[in-house]
Design a protein around this motif. Structure first.
Motif, PDB file in Angstrom:
ATOM      1  N   THR A 123      18.397  -2.179  -6.022  1.00 56.20           N
ATOM      2  CA  THR A 123      19.267  -1.974  -7.181  1.00 56.20           C
ATOM      3  C   THR A 123      18.682  -2.526  -8.485  1.00 56.20           C
ATOM      4  O   THR A 123      18.732  -1.839  -9.516  1.00 56.20           O
ATOM      5  N   CYS A 134      22.056   5.268  -2.422  1.00 55.30           N
ATOM      6  CA  CYS A 134      22.249   3.940  -1.828  1.00 55.30           C
ATOM      7  C   CYS A 134      23.646   3.799  -1.231  1.00 55.30           C
ATOM      8  O   CYS A 134      23.830   3.117  -0.213  1.00 55.30           O
ATOM      9  N   TYR A 180      27.695   1.255  -7.746  1.00 53.25           N
ATOM     10  CA  TYR A 180      27.002   2.443  -8.241  1.00 53.25           C
ATOM     11  C   TYR A 180      27.931   3.362  -9.029  1.00 53.25           C
ATOM     12  O   TYR A 180      27.474   4.087  -9.926  1.00 53.25           O
ATOM     13  N   TRP A 194      23.668   8.500  -5.952  1.00 52.95           N
ATOM     14  CA  TRP A 194      24.570   7.959  -4.933  1.00 52.95           C
ATOM     15  C   TRP A 194      23.850   7.666  -3.617  1.00 52.95           C
ATOM     16  O   TRP A 194      24.491   7.321  -2.618  1.00 52.95           O
TER      17      TRP A 194
END
Length: 429
Positions: free
Chosen positions: A268, A403, A329, A401
């Motif tokens: 991230t 992850c 996210y 999206w």
């Protein structure tokens, strides 16, 4: 007195808190030495690879060297676990931190591609292999060391606190990266300041070795020594022959734990810079916030283990994992709305990192505990952590999206594991 009856005190003594604190702090310093690489992956990709190479390929190769450290974990972990089950937990526990600190120090002083060409990434690769071997011995030894010292009714809390200490190493890395980004310009970091966090890691290693001088051998191992019950044959052979039934659940749960760390800590922050265009200082500050709440989540998970049992706690946190990452996210994709709160929630949702160790420690008997944990944990972690970052980075352009989808799958795997194995495998003392 049997090994299973030793840590039966109902409360933590002052000695227990001292042992837990020293183990957690030493682990934090060692994990800092291992993880600081990822916070400077973008910088290192520019320093250790040809400048004419495409940026995406340099970054991919830099992450490739990072994950090589994971691939080296099984070799070092299995070898060090052998001696931990034969000679004692404390000796290996202290050796691992020295093996981690020296390569970190050498990275801080080594020449780059501009000075020695392709020898630079090769040397960097070799040093990461040594660090991977060290961390492969650290985590299983730390889990076993703390679990065998802790009062039986508080084992979950002790392991959750230890995991918070280990993940505090991630926080030290994030705070160091944040400070450097604020004090130095990008050009200064690229020129010389990138060396400072690695040199600091060498200092941390010396402190860690000194701290572990004050630790004592675990009561469980001393009792086994007195009864001559320490592993008489190769411990790994005993694991593979007599405990095959627990190898699969141990590896699966390691993959779930790994997924939480990889997505929250490794992937991230890089994606926030590369995909969402955030500045390094803002990214590192948010990452530090997320890791603070990961620390808290580990302790809360450990407390939950002591109340409802390890398998049930893993079940709950397997559900919370994708929920927290989805909130994070969603905030990133929507332009950073309430991003700090979202990162904090994601950190809490990754508390599975603090719940899984209680299951792992309970799956193997004391005579082969370090070897059993080391074999399953390090092989699964090596395979999963070495492939997942590269896969997610490669797939990120297809969907922001990705992850979230990945964590949803891993959360489902965790739930399924509890359903299949939770009642079948009782925890061992």
């Amino acid at each position: 007195m049997t090994a299973s009856s030793l840590p039966q005190a109902q409360r933590f003594s002052r000695s227990d808190y001292k042992t837990l604190g020293l183990a957690a702090l030493g682990g934090a310093l060692e994990i800092y030495d291992f993880i600081i690489f990822v916070f400077f992956a973008l910088t290192l990709s520019q320093l250790f690879f040809p400048p004419e190479m495409p940026e995406w390929l340099r970054l991919l190769q830099s992450f490739g060297i990072f994950v090589t450290g994971y691939l080296a974990r099984p070799l070092g972990g299995i070898l060090m676990a052998h001696f931990a089950d034969h000679l004692g937990r404390k000796r290996v526990f202290s050796l691992s931190i020295l093996m981690m600190a020296l390569p970190c120090l050498l990275i801080g002083i080594m020449p780059t591609y501009a000075h020695i060409g392709y020898f630079a990434p090769l040397i960097l690769l070799a040093l990461r292999v040594l660090q991977g071997a060290a961390v492969g011995g650290e985590v299983p030894s730390a889990w076993t060391f703390v679990a065998e010292h802790a009062p039986a009714r508080h084992r979950g809390y002790a392991l959750g606190f230890l995991q918070a200490g280990l993940t505090f190493g991630y926080l030290l890395g994030a705070l160091t990266a944040t400070l450097l980004a604020q004090v130095f310009t990008p050009a200064e970091i690229l020129d010389y300041a990138w060396r400072f966090p690695f040199l600091l890691g060498g200092v941390f290693g010396v402190i860690g070795v000194w701290l572990r001088r004050w630790l004592s051998e675990t009561p469980v191992f001393l009792d086994m020594q007195a009864r001559r019950q320490a592993a008489a044959e190769l411990p790994l052979r005993t694991v593979l022959r007599d405990h095959r039934a627990v190898l699969l659940p141990a590896m699966i749960l390691t993959c779930v734990l790994t997924s939480a760390v990889v997505v929250l800590v490794v992937i991230t922050p890089t994606m926030m810079q590369k995909t969402f265009g955030m500045s390094p200082s803002h990214t590192f500050a948010l990452s530090a916030l997320g890791i603070v709440f990961l620390n808290i989540g580990c302790v809360l998970a450990g407390l939950l283990v002591d109340r409802i049992g390890a398998w049930r706690a893993v079940l709950i946190y397997s559900v919370l994992l994708p929920v927290g990452i989805a909130v994070l996210y969603a905030s990133l994709i929507s332009g950073g709305v309430w991003l700090g709160a979202a990162y904090a929630l994601a950190g809490l949702g990754c508390g599975v990192v603090g719940a899984v160790p209680s299951v792992m420690v309970g799956l193997f008997p004391a005579q082969v505990r370090v070897s059993g944990i080391s074999f399953t944990y390090n092989i699964a972690y090596a395979l999963w952590a070495s492939t997942t970052p590269l896969l997610l980075i490669a797939l990120m352009p297809t969907s922001p999206w990705i992850c979230v989808i990945y964590c949803a799958v891993m959360g489902a795997v965790g739930v399924l594991s509890v359903a299949l194995f939770g009642k079948r495998h009782t925890l061992k003392a």
